[in-house]
Design a protein around this motif. Structure first.
Motif, PDB file in Angstrom:
ATOM      1  N   GLN A 273      20.834  -0.334   5.884  1.00  0.00           N
ATOM      2  CA  GLN A 273      20.910  -1.339   6.956  1.00  0.00           C
ATOM      3  C   GLN A 273      19.999  -0.986   8.128  1.00  0.00           C
ATOM      4  OE1 GLN A 273      25.131  -1.360   6.931  1.00  0.00           O
ATOM      5  NE2 GLN A 273      25.221  -3.167   5.589  1.00  0.00           N
ATOM      6  N   GLU A 274      19.812   0.316   8.341  1.00  0.00           N
ATOM      7  CA  GLU A 274      18.868   0.729   9.401  1.00  0.00           C
ATOM      8  C   GLU A 274      17.446   0.267   9.043  1.00  0.00           C
ATOM      9  OE1 GLU A 274      21.583   4.689  10.249  1.00  0.00           O
ATOM     10  OE2 GLU A 274      19.624   4.935   9.301  1.00  0.00           O
TER      11      GLU A 274
ATOM     12  N   SER B  86      18.265   9.734   1.840  1.00  0.00           N
ATOM     13  CA  SER B  86      18.607   8.661   2.786  1.00  0.00           C
ATOM     14  C   SER B  86      18.944   9.212   4.168  1.00  0.00           C
ATOM     15  CB  SER B  86      19.828   7.876   2.301  1.00  0.00           C
ATOM     16  OG  SER B  86      19.659   7.498   0.986  1.00  0.00           O
ATOM     17  N   GLY B  87      19.659  10.311   4.199  1.00  0.00           N
ATOM     18  CA  GLY B  87      20.102  10.880   5.469  1.00  0.00           C
ATOM     19  C   GLY B  87      18.961  11.434   6.316  1.00  0.00           C
ATOM     20  N   GLU B  88      17.795  11.612   5.733  1.00  0.00           N
ATOM     21  CA  GLU B  88      16.640  12.132   6.466  1.00  0.00           C
ATOM     22  C   GLU B  88      15.836  11.037   7.152  1.00  0.00           C
ATOM     23  OE1 GLU B  88      16.795  15.625   7.179  1.00  0.00           O
ATOM     24  OE2 GLU B  88      14.624  15.321   7.012  1.00  0.00           O
ATOM     25  N   LEU B  89      16.169   9.795   6.822  1.00  0.00           N
ATOM     26  CA  LEU B  89      15.378   8.657   7.292  1.00  0.00           C
ATOM     27  C   LEU B  89      15.134   8.697   8.794  1.00  0.00           C
ATOM     28  CD1 LEU B  89      14.301   6.072   5.944  1.00  0.00           C
ATOM     29  CD2 LEU B  89      16.399   4.934   6.665  1.00  0.00           C
TER      30      LEU B  89
ATOM     31  N   ALA C 199      10.057   5.631  11.209  1.00  0.00           N
ATOM     32  CA  ALA C 199       8.940   5.144  12.035  1.00  0.00           C
ATOM     33  C   ALA C 199       7.939   4.329  11.222  1.00  0.00           C
ATOM     34  CB  ALA C 199       8.232   6.329  12.705  1.00  0.00           C
ATOM     35  N   LEU C 200       7.918   4.520   9.922  1.00  0.00           N
ATOM     36  CA  LEU C 200       6.986   3.776   9.052  1.00  0.00           C
ATOM     37  C   LEU C 200       7.446   2.357   8.769  1.00  0.00           C
ATOM     38  CD1 LEU C 200       6.502   6.416   6.176  1.00  0.00           C
ATOM     39  CD2 LEU C 200       4.794   5.770   7.885  1.00  0.00           C
ATOM     40  N   VAL C 201       8.738   2.095   8.982  1.00  0.00           N
ATOM     41  CA  VAL C 201       9.306   0.849   8.458  1.00  0.00           C
ATOM     42  C   VAL C 201       8.862  -0.370   9.266  1.00  0.00           C
ATOM     43  CG1 VAL C 201      11.464  -0.392   7.987  1.00  0.00           C
ATOM     44  CG2 VAL C 201      11.319   2.077   7.537  1.00  0.00           C
ATOM     45  N   ASP C 202       8.294  -1.336   8.568  1.00  0.00           N
ATOM     46  CA  ASP C 202       8.054  -2.664   9.148  1.00  0.00           C
ATOM     47  C   ASP C 202       8.119  -3.677   8.010  1.00  0.00           C
ATOM     48  OD1 ASP C 202       5.665  -2.634   7.740  1.00  0.00           O
ATOM     49  OD2 ASP C 202       4.425  -2.237   9.502  1.00  0.00           O
ATOM     50  N   ARG C 203       7.797  -4.936   8.273  1.00  0.00           N
ATOM     51  CA  ARG C 203       8.018  -5.955   7.236  1.00  0.00           C
ATOM     52  C   ARG C 203       7.082  -5.822   6.031  1.00  0.00           C
ATOM     53  NH1 ARG C 203       6.092  -9.519  11.297  1.00  0.00           N
ATOM     54  NH2 ARG C 203       8.235 -10.170  11.636  1.00  0.00           N
ATOM     55  N   THR C 204       6.092  -4.957   6.132  1.00  0.00           N
ATOM     56  CA  THR C 204       5.184  -4.794   4.985  1.00  0.00           C
ATOM     57  C   THR C 204       5.643  -3.695   4.023  1.00  0.00           C
ATOM     58  OG1 THR C 204       3.787  -3.101   6.001  1.00  0.00           O
ATOM     59  CG2 THR C 204       3.228  -5.407   6.481  1.00  0.00           C
TER      60      THR C 204
ATOM     61  N   SER D  23       0.837  -1.202   0.000  1.00  0.00           N
ATOM     62  CA  SER D  23       0.000   0.000   0.000  1.00  0.00           C
ATOM     63  C   SER D  23       0.872   1.252   0.000  1.00  0.00           C
ATOM     64  CB  SER D  23      -0.960  -0.005   1.183  1.00  0.00           C
ATOM     65  OG  SER D  23      -0.219  -0.173   2.363  1.00  0.00           O
ATOM     66  N   ASP D  24       2.115   1.106   0.414  1.00  0.00           N
ATOM     67  CA  ASP D  24       3.063   2.227   0.404  1.00  0.00           C
ATOM     68  C   ASP D  24       4.432   1.694   0.023  1.00  0.00           C
ATOM     69  OD1 ASP D  24       1.432   4.330   2.089  1.00  0.00           O
ATOM     70  OD2 ASP D  24       1.320   2.415   3.154  1.00  0.00           O
ATOM     71  N   ILE D  25       5.184   2.530  -0.683  1.00  0.00           N
ATOM     72  CA  ILE D  25       6.564   2.170  -1.023  1.00  0.00           C
ATOM     73  C   ILE D  25       7.438   3.399  -0.797  1.00  0.00           C
ATOM     74  CG2 ILE D  25       8.114   1.413  -2.877  1.00  0.00           C
ATOM     75  CD1 ILE D  25       5.856  -0.227  -4.047  1.00  0.00           C
ATOM     76  N   LEU D  26       8.601   3.152  -0.184  1.00  0.00           N
ATOM     77  CA  LEU D  26       9.523   4.259   0.086  1.00  0.00           C
ATOM     78  C   LEU D  26      10.691   4.179  -0.907  1.00  0.00           C
ATOM     79  CD1 LEU D  26       9.631   6.405   2.377  1.00  0.00           C
ATOM     80  CD2 LEU D  26      11.020   4.792   3.686  1.00  0.00           C
ATOM     81  N   PHE D  27      11.115   5.323  -1.418  1.00  0.00           N
ATOM     82  CA  PHE D  27      12.292   5.390  -2.296  1.00  0.00           C
ATOM     83  C   PHE D  27      13.358   6.235  -1.610  1.00  0.00           C
ATOM     84  CE2 PHE D  27      11.044   3.685  -6.499  1.00  0.00           C
ATOM     85  CZ  PHE D  27       9.671   3.507  -6.300  1.00  0.00           C
ATOM     86  N   LEU D  28      14.589   5.722  -1.580  1.00  0.00           N
ATOM     87  CA  LEU D  28      15.682   6.445  -0.919  1.00  0.00           C
ATOM     88  C   LEU D  28      16.859   6.657  -1.861  1.00  0.00           C
ATOM     89  CD1 LEU D  28      15.964   4.485   2.476  1.00  0.00           C
ATOM     90  CD2 LEU D  28      14.711   6.625   2.046  1.00  0.00           C
ATOM     91  N   GLY D  29      17.540   7.768  -1.695  1.00  0.00           N
ATOM     92  CA  GLY D  29      18.781   8.017  -2.442  1.00  0.00           C
ATOM     93  C   GLY D  29      19.498   9.204  -1.833  1.00  0.00           C
ATOM     94  N   ARG D  30      20.770   9.329  -2.179  1.00  0.00           N
ATOM     95  CA  ARG D  30      21.576  10.472  -1.724  1.00  0.00           C
ATOM     96  C   ARG D  30      22.133  11.210  -2.918  1.00  0.00           C
ATOM     97  NH1 ARG D  30      24.280  11.065   3.521  1.00  0.00           N
ATOM     98  NH2 ARG D  30      23.292   9.496   4.820  1.00  0.00           N
ATOM     99  N   GLY D  31      22.492  12.475  -2.726  1.00  0.00           N
ATOM    100  CA  GLY D  31      23.048  13.243  -3.839  1.00  0.00           C
ATOM    101  C   GLY D  31      22.030  13.252  -4.964  1.00  0.00           C
TER     102      GLY D  31
END
Ligand code: M6R
Length: 361
Positions: free
Chosen positions: A286-287, A251-254, A260-265, A217-225
């Protein structure tokens, strides 16, 4: 007219090696960048880039290029904000507007706000017979050909290519890039269409991942620079055509909130080509894994070797000089969204509530 593809978007994704090569041939002569119309970037003290949607994301990538390659301070604005903010536009400021259609109402209004204040009005457009093109002092065409899919793909990639050529030209004029470095950068640009063709081979993996992604239902995208705006591109494409909620974070803002949103779903797509920021991004990744987030790592063979342990999936891209990586990494942004949408059965070329050209405010 879809040339054997199910959707225009699929066709346009596959056209990119050719359309990219086409635009580069208009901006490169031998081992030099030659702009179709000269502009003196050494006589300006900043560049303000203004656009909407994907075009604004292209500007956000270009900010890194103008600042790193040309040491030219660069700002990026969303046109609908810029037009009403009454911000200062100095006489030494270059205003640059990016628009595929050249008809986006907010971008045109923003251009008219800057007119008479900025040193010059530049525009990067696909449609050269357009309102934005007509109202500009100089136009830099992206030569992407007609783009039918509402989700912009080949136009985005060609916007990036033209903006990079402008940044390199600015770097040369401002004495930040010498002839040898320019030749190296041009050689790198010439490799790009071939790398895009190779990059398209991730398509099968993207198709295989689509069923799992389409359940989220939600997907997070991360990157730096410059991968941070590319994370935005991945999230925007996915929202537009698959209707899955997606967000992009640097990524550095995570750890300043979204963790807080992160879980196995939660699938978390991490754009991490091998570059000087790789290890920083991996430690953020890794976090996420420590909280059971399902990481989809998009990297190259070296990155995969170093950081695949414990990730849900890896998409292996060709190795590439970090300067050019944003252009190549448009492919996973597009292909993940495309195949997820196809799997869900949404109207890929004409997503609900959206128009190709937004000519009203
Ligand atoms: O024609 P423009 O480039 O000015 O359009 C700007 C946005 O409407 C456009 O990029 C939109 O975000 C796309 N549908 C993104 O895929």
């Amino acid at each position: 007219e879809k040339a054997g593809h199910r959707h225009f978007m699929g066709k346009e994704i596959h056209e990119q090696p050719q359309t990219l090569s086409g635009v580069l041939s208009r901006y490169i002569e031998g081992d030099r960048i030659v702009l179709p119309t000269d502009y003196d970037f050494s006589a300006t003290d900043r560049i303000q880039m203004v656009a909407c949607g994907t075009a604004q994301i292209a500007c956000s990538v270009a900010k890194y290029w103008f600042e790193a390659l040309a040491r030219l301070p660069a700002e990026v604005d969303i046109a609908s904000e810029y037009r009403y903010r009454e911000g200062p536009v100095g006489i030494d400021t270059t205003a640059l507007f990016v628009s595929q259609s050249g008809e986006t109402a907010d971008t045109l209004a923003a251009l008219r706000y800057a007119r008479g204040k900025a040193r010059a009005i530049l525009s990067v457009v696909n449609v050269v017979e357009s309102s934005i093109a007509r109202d500009s002092d100089i136009i830099y065409p992206i030569h992407a050909g007609v783009e039918v899919g509402v989700a912009s793909t080949k136009a985005f990639v060609n916007q990036l290519a033209v903006l990079l050529c402008l940044a390199i030209a600015a770097g040369v004029q401002r004495g930040e890039i010498d002839a040898q470095r320019e030749a190296e950068l041009v050689a790198g640009l010439k490799l790009l269409p071939g790398l895009m063709s190779q990059g398209l081979t991730i398509e099968e993996r993207c198709e295989a991942l689509a069923s799992r992604l389409s359940e989220a239902s939600d997907i997070l995208f991360l990157g730096r620079g410059p991968m941070y705006p590319m994370a935005h591109e991945g999230a925007l494409k996915l929202k537009e055509i698959s209707y899955i909620h997606a967000e992009a974070y640097a990524s550095g803002e995570l750890k300043h909130g979204p963790i807080a949103l992160v879980d196995r779903t939660l699938p978390v797509v991490v754009f991490a080509p091998m570059d000087p920021l790789f290890e920083k991004t991996v430690s953020n990744m890794q976090e996420v894994m420590a909280r059971e987030g399902q990481v989809l790592l998009v990297t190259d063979a070296d990155g995969a070797k170093q950081a695949s342990d414990g990730v849900w999936e890896v998409l292996v891209m060709p190795r590439i000089d970090p300067v050019f990586a944003p252009i190549l990494y448009a492919l996973p942004a597009q292909l993940l969204a495309y195949h997820t949408a196809v799997h869900k059965g949404t109207d890929v070329d004409q997503p609900r509530n959206l128009a190709k050209s937004v000519t009203v405010e």
